[in-house]
Design an enzyme around this catalytic site. Structure first.
Site, PDB file in Angstrom:
ATOM      1  N   TYR A 169      -6.828  -2.057  -4.590  1.00 34.15           N
ATOM      2  CA  TYR A 169      -5.800  -2.882  -5.297  1.00 34.15           C
ATOM      3  C   TYR A 169      -4.586  -2.766  -4.251  1.00 34.15           C
ATOM      4  CZ  TYR A 169      -2.307  -4.998  -8.341  1.00 34.15           C
ATOM      5  OH  TYR A 169      -1.189  -5.857  -8.901  1.00 34.15           O
ATOM      6  N   ASP A 264      -2.747   0.857   3.079  1.00 29.39           N
ATOM      7  CA  ASP A 264      -1.617   0.363   2.051  1.00 29.39           C
ATOM      8  C   ASP A 264      -1.378   1.918   1.361  1.00 29.39           C
ATOM      9  OD1 ASP A 264      -0.684  -0.324  -0.317  1.00 29.39           O
ATOM     10  OD2 ASP A 264      -2.025  -1.628  -1.063  1.00 29.39           O
ATOM     11  N   LYS A 292       6.450   2.021  -4.638  1.00 34.02           N
ATOM     12  CA  LYS A 292       6.673   3.187  -5.540  1.00 34.02           C
ATOM     13  C   LYS A 292       7.837   4.278  -5.298  1.00 34.02           C
ATOM     14  CE  LYS A 292       2.424   1.544  -7.772  1.00 34.02           C
ATOM     15  NZ  LYS A 292       1.396   0.983  -7.263  1.00 34.02           N
TER      16      LYS A 292
HETATM   17  C1  LIG Z   1       1.011  -0.556  -6.894  1.00 33.64           C
HETATM   18  C2  LIG Z   1       0.660  -1.058  -5.761  1.00 33.64           C
HETATM   19  C3  LIG Z   1       0.716  -2.189  -5.057  1.00 33.64           C
HETATM   20  C4  LIG Z   1       1.643  -3.444  -5.787  1.00 33.64           C
HETATM   21  O1  LIG Z   1       2.778  -2.783  -5.732  1.00 33.64           O
HETATM   22  P1  LIG Z   1       4.032  -3.603  -6.698  1.00 33.64           P
HETATM   23  O2  LIG Z   1       5.137  -2.920  -6.418  1.00 33.64           O
HETATM   24  O3  LIG Z   1       3.431  -3.154  -8.045  1.00 33.64           O
HETATM   25  O4  LIG Z   1       4.302  -4.973  -6.320  1.00 33.64           O
HETATM   26  C5  LIG Z   1       0.155  -2.409  -3.868  1.00 33.64           C
HETATM   27  N1  LIG Z   1      -0.839  -1.418  -3.330  1.00 33.64           N
HETATM   28  C6  LIG Z   1      -1.123  -0.336  -3.956  1.00 33.64           C
HETATM   29  C7  LIG Z   1      -2.044   0.629  -3.379  1.00 33.64           C
HETATM   30  C8  LIG Z   1      -0.369  -0.232  -5.272  1.00 33.64           C
HETATM   31  O5  LIG Z   1      -0.945   0.798  -5.732  1.00 33.64           O
END
Ligand SMILES: *Cc1c(COP(=O)(O)O)cnc(C)c1O
Length: 457
Positions: A169, A264, A292
């Site tokens: 994701y 990511d 995060k």
């Molecule tokens: C949480 C998450 C996102 C999205 O971040 P948001 O701050 O919710 O937009 C993208 N990539 C990964 C791996 C994530 O865990």
């Protein structure tokens, strides 16, 4: 092929069967009242879909406060929290250092839309302690960081296609709300309404842990793939730990094809160590995205790369990317305070050691009782899976039927004062505020709940 993202949207429809647990449900009166109101204001009553409790029993708990490893809901129920705002709160809730720094900075105003010294300060903390990137740009969410990184990769390579993995994701950006179609290598299919098919056509989706599929994709789309994006520690669809050797293969095939490798690290960054998964595996991607933890609980994301690649970003280069609240001083303050704590000697050793003890003893308990239950874990991330597979490396290997057991576990745990994210596809997080006494209490609740789950079949 199962698609958890879609599952988050729709949840399980229909009447909830009558549930009889091992003890009475906690009171959810005030939460239920608030949820009724919220449903009039927000689609599904929430501002982010997984909060809606669609994949577990009952209606969402409305949280009124958090402190350390605890949260309290609107009905004053207290929980040991393993969701930790989905990962940002590595120091736990309402950390004194973070709160004090934010409060101090707030006295001077909230936002200027002009540079501040705080941006330099947070950037310095990151770059001086991370050998994988040389320059960064702050944004306001993980989604935005990924979206910008993709544009940067396309602008830099002058190619259009990107390759992603089923089960990873990357936020809700259009070209990444795409899941695998049928066949080994396919163009993706959109996994959300409103994403033009033309966007999905630029996204190639392959399975994790499948070298052949990768090789085939690079042959079929030779010289067209701008970037491969991966969660090096896939933690949004279960915890699908990859082998280091596979990630090295990925690094290699990208280099050979002049394709940029994007890690990511919105979850893994600053989580498995200060240098995230890149540091953990000692693999250097071309672009890294963070979110995060970096914002200490406030909205911050960033993407980083070499000086050369970052030189493509406006105003230095032709790739446009901007943000009214980017580098917001209050959010920077939270990030500075939080990351400073992470840089203390032994921080990760202590946290990861504590997490290992916790997860080990849960696994030992389940194994001793022959429960079909595995705790997958890395650093302070854990995932409870109702399976007897030794490893799960791809999304397709998760049995959707096992989620019925998670639903029961989730409710039993709430009734025993333990809060997990409301979906069996989500991982849990341990923070430095989870002390031994509370972890012992949580363990006991987990043991009792597992006994109940497995007594029901
Ligand atoms: C949480 C998450 C996102 C999205 O971040 P948001 O701050 O919710 O937009 C993208 N990539 C990964 C791996 C994530 O865990």
């Amino acid at each position: 092929m199962f698609d958890s993202i879609k599952k988050m949207f729709t949840g399980n429809e229909g009447e909830e069967p009558v549930y009889t647990g091992s003890k009475p449900d906690i009171s959810r009166e005030k939460s239920a009242e608030l949820f009724e109101k919220a449903k009039a204001y927000f689609p599904g009553g929430v501002n982010s879909p997984v909060r809606a409790f669609k994949s577990v029993h009952g209606t969402p708990l409305f949280i009124q406060k958090g402190d350390g490893c605890h949260i309290w809901d609107a009905d004053d129920n207290q929980f040991i929290d393993f969701c930790c705002s989905w990962g940002p709160l590595i120091l736990g809730h309402n950390n004194t250092k973070v709160r004090e720094k934010v409060t101090e900075v707030m006295q001077n105003g909230m936002s200027f839309g002009a540079p501040t010294a705080l941006e330099n300060e947070l950037a310095e903390l990151i770059l001086k302690n991370n050998k994988f990137i040389e320059k960064i740009r702050f944004v306001s969410s993980g989604t935005e960081a990924v979206m910008s990184a993709i544009r940067l990769a396309r602008g830099y390579t002058r190619r259009d296609k990107i390759l992603k993995f089923e089960g990873c994701y990357h936020g809700h950006t259009d070209s990444l709300l795409v899941k695998a179609g049928s066949g080994l290598v396919t163009f993706g299919e959109t996994s959300s309404a409103g994403v033009p098919k033309a966007f999905a056509d630029e996204t190639i989706v392959v399975s994790l842990n499948d070298k052949e599929a990768l090789k085939e994709a690079f042959i079929e789309f030779k010289d067209q793939i701008a970037a491969v994006i991966i969660e090096p520690i896939p933690a949004n669809n279960g915890l699908l730990l990859q082998e280091k050797e596979y990630l090295e293969f990925l690094r290699d095939i990208c280099t050979k094809n002049d394709t940029l490798l994007i890690f990511d690290e919105v979850i893994s960054g600053f989580r498995v160590g200060f240098e995230g998964a890149a540091g953990y595996y000692q693999i250097k991607p071309d672009i890294i995205t963070y979110g995060k933890i970096i914002g200490g609980g406030l909205p911050v994301g960033c993407y980083g790369s070499s000086k050369e690649i970052m030189g493509s970003i406006s105003p230095e280069g032709p790739v446009y990317q901007a943000g009214t609240l980017s580098g917001n001083p209050v959010a920077m303050a939270a990030g500075i305070a939080q990351l400073s704590e992470l840089l203390r000697m032994g921080f990760y050793r202590d946290l990861n050691g504590k997490a290992e003890e916790f997860t080990d003893s849960i696994q030992r308990f389940a194994t001793a009782r022959n429960y079909k239950f595995k705790v997958f874990t890395i650093g302070s991330i854990f995932w409870f899976a109702f399976t007897d597979q030794e490893v799960i490396r791809k999304a397709e290997d998760i049995d959707p039927a096992s989620m019925d057991k998670f639903k029961v576990l989730h409710r039993e745990l709430l009734n025993r004062g333990v809060y997990l994210g409301p979906s069996g596809y989500e991982v849990g997080f341990i923070s430095s505020a989870h002390n031994k006494i509370e972890l012992e209490k949580a363990k006991r609740a987990i043991f009792e709940s597992l006994d109940f789950v497995f007594s029901r079949q």
